[in-house]
Design an enzyme around this catalytic site. Structure first.
Site, PDB file in Angstrom:
ATOM      1  N   HIS A  24      51.554  32.335  42.022  1.00  0.00           N
ATOM      2  CA  HIS A  24      50.380  31.701  42.602  1.00  0.00           C
ATOM      3  C   HIS A  24      49.850  32.505  43.781  1.00  0.00           C
ATOM      4  O   HIS A  24      49.396  31.950  44.776  1.00  0.00           O
ATOM      5  CB  HIS A  24      50.711  30.268  43.053  1.00  0.00           C
ATOM      6  CG  HIS A  24      51.057  29.355  41.921  1.00  0.00           C
ATOM      7  ND1 HIS A  24      51.607  28.098  42.122  1.00  0.00           N
ATOM      8  CD2 HIS A  24      50.946  29.514  40.579  1.00  0.00           C
ATOM      9  CE1 HIS A  24      51.816  27.521  40.940  1.00  0.00           C
ATOM     10  NE2 HIS A  24      51.423  28.360  39.993  1.00  0.00           N
ATOM     11  N   TYR A  25      49.934  33.824  43.703  1.00  0.00           N
ATOM     12  CA  TYR A  25      49.469  34.634  44.822  1.00  0.00           C
ATOM     13  C   TYR A  25      47.944  34.602  44.904  1.00  0.00           C
ATOM     14  O   TYR A  25      47.242  34.429  43.909  1.00  0.00           O
ATOM     15  CB  TYR A  25      49.996  36.064  44.734  1.00  0.00           C
ATOM     16  CG  TYR A  25      49.813  36.759  43.410  1.00  0.00           C
ATOM     17  CD1 TYR A  25      48.660  37.492  43.154  1.00  0.00           C
ATOM     18  CD2 TYR A  25      50.796  36.718  42.414  1.00  0.00           C
ATOM     19  CE1 TYR A  25      48.472  38.147  41.958  1.00  0.00           C
ATOM     20  CE2 TYR A  25      50.631  37.370  41.213  1.00  0.00           C
ATOM     21  CZ  TYR A  25      49.466  38.076  40.982  1.00  0.00           C
ATOM     22  OH  TYR A  25      49.288  38.716  39.781  1.00  0.00           O
TER      23      TYR A  25
END
Length: 579
Positions: free
Chosen positions: A514-515
């Site tokens: 989920h960067y």
């Protein structure tokens, strides 16, 4: 039952497979679209109203929407998800993540923090590789973003008609759900796409037949005559001109095809025509820098002509740290992806996945991006990570008994996060990964959230609801030790990891993919996602986020593509009417 001393070896393999299962599954089996072509078929020069760079989670819904009233070129550096058995076959899941070939839909990178990660390289982006959990952002996030709540809801529904479904919740997920409620994560909100405090069943992008539906499927909304999609078309730079104003104005892009030939695509004349970058949290800031928008010092180091000295490009990079505890089960459990989530008030989210055999029933030699095939051997010094050592590790995994693959894991992910890092160019090629630093747990508040999350997981494991899925003879400290001893990252291990939850969090940190960040709102782009300091250029994707939306971002990233597409069409109609 096996002695405790042998369990950690099994868990090393199990976590490889478990965490891999969080990644890949079925895809649509259609062959594609009439407007989708290989970039080798593209003319040397072409002209469009909109040029979108990146056919990922935001780019596909954006392109489908804009094609209704304008001509759109969508450039994707990867290939099609349709017909790719590494994506479409459940039995082959993990093959995409561990495939290191130049045409793999997943491009591996290891952050400077020592955490192995994956970057999508396929039409549909990360929605082709993820665990499929679908959950909206909370109302507070929408308000802070300055979005129109009505249009946001309409855009979510537009997405959900094609890609979102209610998952079947079986024994393991039910036990986790009831364990969360028993642990105090209340109320129980049932099945909902909405972000609500308490425990809920979220949506999934897997239909009842187990087929994955991705952002690429949203292209079915497109007007075929208005859209051209080119595959294997990496964009090397955006072209600018200063002829019409004092500010640089984007007016074209340079991209190459699979044969290495160069092509140029330009914007047609028109005040509403724009180039939109939707290349993701790594690709978008990278492309801006390759095009001359970024920190002057870094651009000069790579001999890139400075179009705009913008020191904020590439900053604010964040990756939500994920920590998991594996729980061996005394009984078989269903194969399940993320279906249940506990949304707490202390900034941590609790999720789970399970399966008797996380290698999809095949017990293959392939354990995906956490496998020894790609050098993920944290207990072996880097210089000793030889092919021989890797082969031995693979054989050891293959020799594990079936009992090593019975169970599942419960994970926690922290919201935000507060800690941030940066990216730096490594070359002038858009196909090379930039150097990424996330600074996991640099802010002590993130570390405290992780500790709080692990404590909640412990309560779930010890709950009455979950009792049938755990061995009484394996206390929490044993489960922590097994997890901490496993090669989940490239960081050194500490003997006291099970005694200090802070150390456990640091030692076992992993990505949940989920960067975000790198082109953040109010730093690199404005509230309308226009790049500050230049004309006719926007960035619309997760690189603009300060925080990851909701528990899982894909729903909101797809929504944003649709949302901004509608806004741009409205602006276009208004401008044409004025003219």
């Amino acid at each position: 039952m096996m002695a405790f001393s042998g369990w950690w070896q099994m868990v090393a393999a199990v976590l490889n497979a478990v965490l891999l299962f969080h990644g890949v599954s079925f895809a649509q089996t259609t062959t594609g679209y009439s407007f989708m072509h290989q970039a080798t078929t593209a003319p040397t020069v072409s002209y469009y109203d909109y040029i979108i760079v990146g056919g990922g989670t935001a780019g596909c819904p954006l392109a489908a929407t804009l094609s209704q009233k304008s001509s759109v070129l969508l450039l994707e550096r990867g290939g099609s998800p349709y017909g790719n058995t590494n994506i479409t076959n459940l039995a082959a899941f993990g093959a995409a993540l561990s495939d290191l070939s130049p045409t793999s839909p997943s491009q591996r990178f290891v952050s400077t923090d020592g955490v192995v990660n994956a970057r999508a390289r396929v039409l549909g982006g990360g929605s082709c590789l993820n665990a499929g959990f679908y959950s909206r952002a909370d109302s507070g996030y929408v308000k802070l973003s300055g979005w129109d709540a009505g249009l946001v809801n309409e855009s979510y529904r537009w997405v959900e008609k094609v890609v979102a479904f209610q998952p079947p919740v079986k024994q393991w997920q039910t036990a986790v759900r009831d364990g969360l409620v028993e642990a105090g994560i209340r109320p129980y909100n049932g099945f909902t796409y909405d972000h609500l405090y308490g425990t809920k069943i979220g949506g999934t992008i897997f239909d009842k037949n187990g087929r994955r539906h991705t952002a690429a499927d949203l292209l079915r909304y497109a007007k075929p005559s208005g859209l051209t999609v080119l595959l294997h078309a990496p964009v090397h730079r955006i072209l600018f001109t200063n002829r019409e104003s004092s500010k640089p104005k984007a007016h074209g892009v340079v991209f190459t095809d699979a044969n290495g030939f160069s092509h140029r695509a330009y914007l047609k004349r028109g005040s509403s025509n724009e180039i939109i970058v939707s290349s993701g949290a790594l690709g978008s800031p990278q492309l801006l820098m390759l095009s001359g928008i970024g920190p002057r010092k870094q651009l000069k180091a790579h001999d890139i002509t400075v179009v705009l000295d913008q020191p904020m490009v590439g900053l604010g990079m964040s990756d939500n740290p994920m920590n998991a505890i594996f729980i061996p089960s005394p009984q078989p459990v269903e194969v399940s992806l993320i279906q249940v989530v506990g949304i707490t008030h202390n900034g941590t989210y609790i999720e789970s996945a399970s399966g008797e055999n996380f290698a999809g029933g095949a017990r293959t030699q392939d354990y995906g991006m956490f496998s020894p095939q790609i050098g993920q051997l944290s207990t072996v010094p880097p210089k000793q990570r030889t092919q021989e050592a890797i082969n031995k590790a693979v054989e050891a995994m293959k020799a594990l008994p079936q009992s090593a693959f019975v169970g599942g894991f419960i994970l926690e992910k922290i919201m935000g996060p507060i800690s941030t890092g940066h990216i730096e160019l490594t070359s002038r090629s858009p196909n090379d990964n930039p150097r990424v630093t996330f600074n996991y747990f640099k802010d002590p508040r993130d570390l405290q959230r992780c500790v709080d999350g692990i404590k909640i997981i412990e309560k779930v494991i010890e709950s009455k609801a979950f009792s049938s899925f755990r061995f009484d003879s394996l206390p929490i400290v044993a489960l922590l030790n097994m997890t901490a001893s496993s090669p989940v990252n490239l960081l050194p291990k500490h003997a006291n990891a099970s005694r200090s939850l802070e150390q456990f969090c640091k030692d076992t940190v992993m990505t949940i993919w989920h960067y975000h960040g790198g082109c953040q709102v109010a730093r690199v782009v404005d509230r309308d996602y226009k790049v500050i300091g230049v004309d006719a250029l926007r960035v619309i994707d997760g690189s603009t986020f300060r925080n990851s939306p909701g528990t899982n971002p894909q729903a909101t990233v797809m929504m944003l593509g649709r949302y901004m597409g509608v806004k741009l069409l409205r602006e276009r109609v208004a401008a044409n009417g004025a003219e």
